[in-house]
Motif scaffolding. Structure first.
Motif, PDB file in Angstrom:
ATOM      1  N   SER A  64      -1.248  -6.914 -12.620  1.00 56.94           N
ATOM      2  CA  SER A  64      -0.676  -6.761 -11.289  1.00 56.94           C
ATOM      3  C   SER A  64      -1.801  -6.791 -10.263  1.00 56.94           C
ATOM      4  CB  SER A  64       0.094  -5.442 -11.186  1.00 56.94           C
ATOM      5  OG  SER A  64      -0.782  -4.345 -11.305  1.00 56.94           O
ATOM      6  N   ARG A  65      -1.442  -7.087  -9.053  1.00 54.35           N
ATOM      7  CA  ARG A  65      -2.441  -7.311  -8.012  1.00 54.35           C
ATOM      8  C   ARG A  65      -3.358  -6.112  -7.771  1.00 54.35           C
ATOM      9  NH1 ARG A  65      -0.950 -10.101  -2.223  1.00 54.35           N
ATOM     10  NH2 ARG A  65      -3.087 -10.429  -1.498  1.00 54.35           N
ATOM     11  N   ASP A  66      -2.805  -4.894  -7.846  1.00 54.97           N
ATOM     12  CA  ASP A  66      -3.576  -3.698  -7.509  1.00 54.97           C
ATOM     13  C   ASP A  66      -4.203  -3.005  -8.716  1.00 54.97           C
ATOM     14  OD1 ASP A  66      -2.903  -4.005  -4.810  1.00 54.97           O
ATOM     15  OD2 ASP A  66      -1.021  -2.908  -5.082  1.00 54.97           O
ATOM     16  N   ASP A  77      -1.930   1.434 -13.849  1.00 56.40           N
ATOM     17  CA  ASP A  77      -2.804   0.832 -12.848  1.00 56.40           C
ATOM     18  C   ASP A  77      -4.114   0.316 -13.459  1.00 56.40           C
ATOM     19  OD1 ASP A  77      -3.647   3.380 -13.468  1.00 56.40           O
ATOM     20  OD2 ASP A  77      -4.335   3.862 -11.443  1.00 56.40           O
ATOM     21  N   ASP A  88     -12.734  -6.176 -12.944  1.00 59.84           N
ATOM     22  CA  ASP A  88     -13.408  -5.144 -12.152  1.00 59.84           C
ATOM     23  C   ASP A  88     -14.364  -4.340 -13.028  1.00 59.84           C
ATOM     24  OD1 ASP A  88     -11.819  -5.566  -9.698  1.00 59.84           O
ATOM     25  OD2 ASP A  88     -10.169  -4.816 -10.933  1.00 59.84           O
TER      26      ASP A  88
END
Length: 223
Positions: free
Chosen positions: A7-9, A35, A58
């Motif tokens: 997901s984007r976040d 998340d 990330d």
């Protein structure tokens, strides 16, 4: 080896280990975190470097003993590539002094034992994603214990730490945020920030990674 859609976040994570069972265990540990998403897996250093470029994670969880380009060299290349905000957490079977120092010197944001539980692995990923350093508690305790033992033997009284500063240092080493430390110690966030500032000033370091490196320079960790 594998890539997935996140997901984007979500915090995007890449796993690099040559053992399928290890990767599976880490993936299962992180899976409940909605998340955090494992977007790719690599079985060697060359594959890690290639996938990191195409999947733009990330955080990279990297086995220190990867075949091909080993974990430390892969960490150095990833950090020096200047690719966004990618942060590397080294995984190892044991916390040898030379391995810890090598990881930090090559730019790793953290060091976690493969035997770590799901909570510890999650803390390491989240700390790295926030731009913070993380050492698993067993290693942090060893380093801090050796450092404080040295500090307590010095004649210079200004180098001694108060009991509260010790508590703050230990919680920082375990990856707790300032807010969480304040809650644990039942003091204000501003008080924690003041203790952290004084602590880093007294020890002449900026973070836990600096503490480890200074401990090595002082001979408390042997290479």
């Amino acid at each position: 080896m594998t890539t997935q859609i996140a997901s984007r976040d979500a915090v995007r994570v890449i796993l690099a280990d040559d053992h399928d069972a290890v990767r599976s265990g880490i993936r299962d540990a992180l899976d409940p975190c909605v998340d955090i998403a494992v977007v790719a897996e690599a079985a060697d250093g060359d594959e890690l470097l290639a996938l990191a470029g195409s999947t733009r994670p990330d955080v990279a969880l990297v086995d220190i003993a990867l075949p091909g380009v080993d974990g430390l060299e892969a960490t150095r290349r990833l950090v020096e590539s200047g690719r966004g905000t990618l942060r590397v957490v080294i995984l190892s079977v044991q916390g040898a002094d030379a391995s810890i120092l090598g990881a930090l010197q090559n730019g790793a944001a953290g060091f976690v034992l493969k035997s770590a539980g799901a909570t510890e692995m999650e803390l390491a990923v989240r700390a790295a994603a926030r731009g913070e350093n993380f050492l698993c508690p067993s290693i942090a305790r060893k380093v801090i214990g050796a450092y404080l033992e040295h500090v307590d033997t010095r004649d210079d009284g200004t180098r001694r730490l108060t009991d509260r500063q010790r508590q703050v240092l230990e919680l920082v080493a375990k990856g707790h945020t300032t807010k969480r430390i304040a809650q644990r110690l039942k003091i204000s966030v501003k008080t924690v920030e003041a203790h952290r500032g004084e602590l880093m000033r007294r020890l002449d370091v900026r973070n836990i990674a600096g503490l480890v490196q200074q401990a090595v320079r002082m001979g408390l960790l042997t290479l």
